[in-house]
Design a protein around this motif. Structure first.
Motif, mmCIF file in Angstrom:
data_model
loop_
_atom_site.group_PDB
_atom_site.id
_atom_site.type_symbol
_atom_site.label_atom_id
_atom_site.label_comp_id
_atom_site.label_asym_id
_atom_site.label_seq_id
_atom_site.Cartn_x
_atom_site.Cartn_y
_atom_site.Cartn_z
ATOM 1 N N LYS A 76 -14.300 -9.835 -39.545
ATOM 2 C CA LYS A 76 -15.213 -8.695 -39.551
ATOM 3 C C LYS A 76 -14.604 -7.508 -38.810
ATOM 4 C CE LYS A 76 -19.453 -11.228 -40.222
ATOM 5 N NZ LYS A 76 -20.804 -11.503 -39.764
ATOM 6 N N ASP A 87 -12.289 -5.869 -41.144
ATOM 7 C CA ASP A 87 -13.013 -5.112 -42.171
ATOM 8 C C ASP A 87 -13.350 -3.703 -41.693
ATOM 9 O OD1 ASP A 87 -12.930 -7.275 -43.882
ATOM 10 O OD2 ASP A 87 -14.987 -7.931 -43.417
ATOM 11 N N TYR A 88 -13.613 -3.570 -40.401
ATOM 12 C CA TYR A 88 -13.959 -2.273 -39.818
ATOM 13 C C TYR A 88 -12.783 -1.606 -39.119
ATOM 14 C CZ TYR A 88 -18.801 -3.196 -40.885
ATOM 15 O OH TYR A 88 -19.981 -3.439 -41.559
ATOM 16 N N LYS A 91 -17.406 1.485 -34.886
ATOM 17 C CA LYS A 91 -16.533 2.268 -35.773
ATOM 18 C C LYS A 91 -16.957 3.736 -35.763
ATOM 19 C CE LYS A 91 -13.596 2.788 -39.251
ATOM 20 N NZ LYS A 91 -12.179 2.652 -39.142
ATOM 21 N N GLU A 92 -18.257 3.964 -35.834
ATOM 22 C CA GLU A 92 -18.798 5.323 -35.810
ATOM 23 C C GLU A 92 -18.462 6.033 -34.495
ATOM 24 O OE1 GLU A 92 -23.218 7.309 -35.658
ATOM 25 O OE2 GLU A 92 -22.943 5.530 -36.908
ATOM 26 N N LEU A 102 -20.481 -3.698 -35.065
ATOM 27 C CA LEU A 102 -19.186 -3.201 -35.529
ATOM 28 C C LEU A 102 -19.283 -1.860 -36.261
ATOM 29 C CD1 LEU A 102 -17.313 -6.465 -36.544
ATOM 30 C CD2 LEU A 102 -16.898 -5.009 -34.563
ATOM 31 N N PRO A 103 -20.262 -1.650 -37.150
ATOM 32 C CA PRO A 103 -20.369 -0.321 -37.758
ATOM 33 C C PRO A 103 -20.635 0.773 -36.717
ATOM 34 C CG PRO A 103 -21.706 -1.892 -38.973
ATOM 35 C CD PRO A 103 -21.222 -2.590 -37.738
#
Length: 65
Positions: free
Chosen positions: A38, A41-42, A9-10, A5-6
């Motif tokens: 989650k 959250d992102y 997002k990036e 997920l990070p």
């Protein structure tokens, strides 16, 4: 989910779609709810293709248009 997920997002990915998710039992439902939390959250949309039975999530993470 914690690693991907990070990265999504990036990369600017707006959403993900789950398909062929096991539904109905407590373990599968807990996994799916955690994945949706989650994603929120992102700020990534989570689309569930399968038979998803929303419970209190409809209030916590309402649809916004």
């Amino acid at each position: 989910m914690d690693k991907v997920l990070p990265l999504f997002k990036e990369w600017g990915i707006a959403g993900i779609k789950f398909g062929f998710v096991r539904v109905g039992d407590q373990e599968a439902t807990a996994w799916l709810h955690e994945a949706i939390k989650k994603g929120a959250d992102y700020q990534i949309i989570v689309d569930v293709h399968d038979e998803y039975r929303p419970i209190w999530f409809s209030r916590t993470y309402p649809l916004t248009y």
